[in-house]
Design a protein around this motif. Structure first.
Motif, short mmCIF file in Angstrom:
data_model
loop_
_atom_site.label_atom_id
_atom_site.label_comp_id
_atom_site.label_asym_id
_atom_site.label_seq_id
_atom_site.Cartn_x
_atom_site.Cartn_y
_atom_site.Cartn_z
N PHE A 46 29.57 31.40 44.67
CA PHE A 46 30.51 32.26 45.39
C PHE A 46 30.11 33.74 45.34
O PHE A 46 29.37 34.18 44.47
CB PHE A 46 31.92 32.09 44.82
N ASP A 47 30.66 34.51 46.30
CA ASP A 47 30.43 35.95 46.38
C ASP A 47 31.61 36.76 45.85
O ASP A 47 31.54 38.00 45.83
CB ASP A 47 30.17 36.37 47.84
N THR A 48 32.67 36.10 45.45
CA THR A 48 33.87 36.79 44.98
C THR A 48 33.56 37.67 43.78
O THR A 48 32.85 37.26 42.87
CB THR A 48 34.94 35.77 44.57
N VAL A 49 34.10 38.89 43.80
CA VAL A 49 33.91 39.82 42.68
C VAL A 49 35.16 39.77 41.79
O VAL A 49 36.27 39.94 42.27
CB VAL A 49 33.69 41.26 43.20
N PHE A 50 34.95 39.50 40.51
CA PHE A 50 36.04 39.41 39.55
C PHE A 50 36.29 40.80 38.95
O PHE A 50 35.56 41.24 38.07
CB PHE A 50 35.69 38.42 38.43
N LYS A 51 37.34 41.47 39.42
CA LYS A 51 37.60 42.82 38.91
C LYS A 51 39.09 43.14 38.83
O LYS A 51 39.47 44.31 38.78
CB LYS A 51 36.89 43.86 39.76
N THR A 52 39.94 42.10 38.82
CA THR A 52 41.37 42.31 38.67
C THR A 52 41.91 41.43 37.55
O THR A 52 41.35 40.37 37.23
CB THR A 52 42.14 41.98 39.97
N GLU A 53 43.02 41.86 36.97
CA GLU A 53 43.67 41.10 35.91
C GLU A 53 44.05 39.71 36.41
O GLU A 53 43.85 38.71 35.71
CB GLU A 53 44.91 41.84 35.44
N GLU A 54 44.57 39.62 37.61
CA GLU A 54 45.02 38.34 38.15
C GLU A 54 43.87 37.36 38.28
O GLU A 54 44.02 36.16 37.99
CB GLU A 54 45.70 38.55 39.50
N ARG A 55 42.71 37.84 38.69
CA ARG A 55 41.55 36.97 38.85
C ARG A 55 41.16 36.34 37.51
O ARG A 55 40.87 35.15 37.42
CB ARG A 55 40.37 37.78 39.41
N PHE A 56 41.20 37.14 36.43
CA PHE A 56 40.86 36.61 35.12
C PHE A 56 41.94 35.67 34.59
O PHE A 56 41.63 34.68 33.92
CB PHE A 56 40.61 37.76 34.13
N LYS A 57 43.19 35.97 34.87
CA LYS A 57 44.28 35.08 34.44
C LYS A 57 44.14 33.71 35.09
O LYS A 57 44.47 32.68 34.48
CB LYS A 57 45.64 35.70 34.78
N GLN A 58 43.65 33.68 36.32
CA GLN A 58 43.44 32.41 37.01
C GLN A 58 42.25 31.66 36.44
O GLN A 58 42.25 30.43 36.37
CB GLN A 58 43.23 32.66 38.50
N ALA A 59 41.21 32.39 36.05
CA ALA A 59 39.97 31.76 35.62
C ALA A 59 39.98 31.27 34.18
O ALA A 59 39.38 30.24 33.86
CB ALA A 59 38.80 32.74 35.81
N LEU A 60 40.66 32.00 33.29
CA LEU A 60 40.61 31.67 31.87
C LEU A 60 41.61 30.57 31.52
O LEU A 60 42.71 30.51 32.08
CB LEU A 60 40.91 32.92 31.04
N PRO A 61 41.25 29.68 30.59
CA PRO A 61 42.17 28.61 30.17
C PRO A 61 43.47 29.17 29.61
O PRO A 61 43.50 30.27 29.05
CB PRO A 61 41.37 27.87 29.09
N ASP A 62 44.55 28.40 29.75
CA ASP A 62 45.83 28.77 29.19
C ASP A 62 46.32 27.65 28.28
O ASP A 62 45.62 26.65 28.06
CB ASP A 62 46.86 29.08 30.29
N ARG A 63 47.52 27.80 27.74
CA ARG A 63 48.05 26.80 26.80
C ARG A 63 48.12 25.41 27.43
O ARG A 63 47.75 24.41 26.80
CB ARG A 63 49.45 27.23 26.35
N ALA A 64 48.55 25.34 28.68
CA ALA A 64 48.73 24.04 29.32
C ALA A 64 47.41 23.30 29.51
O ALA A 64 47.38 22.07 29.50
CB ALA A 64 49.42 24.22 30.67
#
Length: 211
Positions: A46-64
């Motif tokens: 992909f060409d998407t640039v990861f530079k926002t908090e929301e983008r990282f929240k989507q990408a990183l694992p969470d409790r669930a």
């Protein structure tokens, strides 16, 4: 600028949380995959640039998505003035040109799991970082972690600060993703690293595909 993703560490859900990873039992399963083989959700190139908090929240694992693990911390660090790629030199500084970095950390009995996403301005910079990191880490003992389909990766063992670690490095589009298992006396099972990577990669792909 450092943004602490407190909601990510304590959330019971979130973007991409439908892909769950249960900590597999350790033993003589080194080198084999654990759990189901997650199919690709998007394009790893992909060409998407990861530079926002929301983008990282989507990408990183969470409790669930981390059943059997206790969340410890999560954060995103957005560089206000990234170093230009042409100013970066040695392979040991492979992350020099990063524009942002996100991490999420979890713990289970006798073992810690760390997830990192290092973001770059474009695919060329990310590929250069991947090449430098591979050259730099070649001196360490190779770990036999099966690759996630379609993802360029390599893994190795390394002792840092008195703790043994298994490092799995993956190159996807504009980011370098890392899964690290760490612990004193930990088995550092390659199957565990592979299982975690199978959950992590689709989350990154979903984050890249999100509008």
């Amino acid at each position: 600028m450092l943004v602490t993703l407190a909601a990510l560490a304590t959330s019971c859900g979130g973007a991409g949380s439908d892909t769950a990873t249960t900590k597999p039992a350790t033993g003589n399963s080194a080198g084999t995959g654990s759990g189901s083989d997650s199919s690709a959700v998007g394009n790893v190139d992909f060409d998407t640039v990861f530079k926002t908090e929301e983008r990282f929240k989507q990408a990183l694992p969470d409790r669930a998505s981390m059943a059997g693990w206790t969340p410890r911390s999560a954060s995103a660090d957005i560089e206000e003035a990234p170093d230009p790629a042409e100013s970066c030199g040695a392979a040991a500084d492979w992350y020099c040109a990063r524009i942002a970095r996100g991490e999420a950390n979890f713990e289970a009995v006798g073992e810690e799991a760390h997830f990192d996403v290092t973001a770059f301005a474009d695919k060329k910079a990310a590929q250069d970082a991947c090449r430098k990191e591979a050259n730099w880490s070649a001196k360490y003992t190779k770990a036999q972690v099966p690759p996630v389909p379609g993802v360029e990766s390599h893994a190795y063992y390394r002792n840092v600060g008195g703790l043994d670690g298994l490092f799995l490095i993956m190159c996807l589009g504009t980011v370098v993703a890392e899964v690290t298992l760490e612990g004193k006396g930990s088995s550092l099972d390659p199957a565990t690293a592979h299982s975690l990577a199978q959950s992590f990669v689709p989350r990154i792909q979903k984050a890249a595909a999100a509008s």
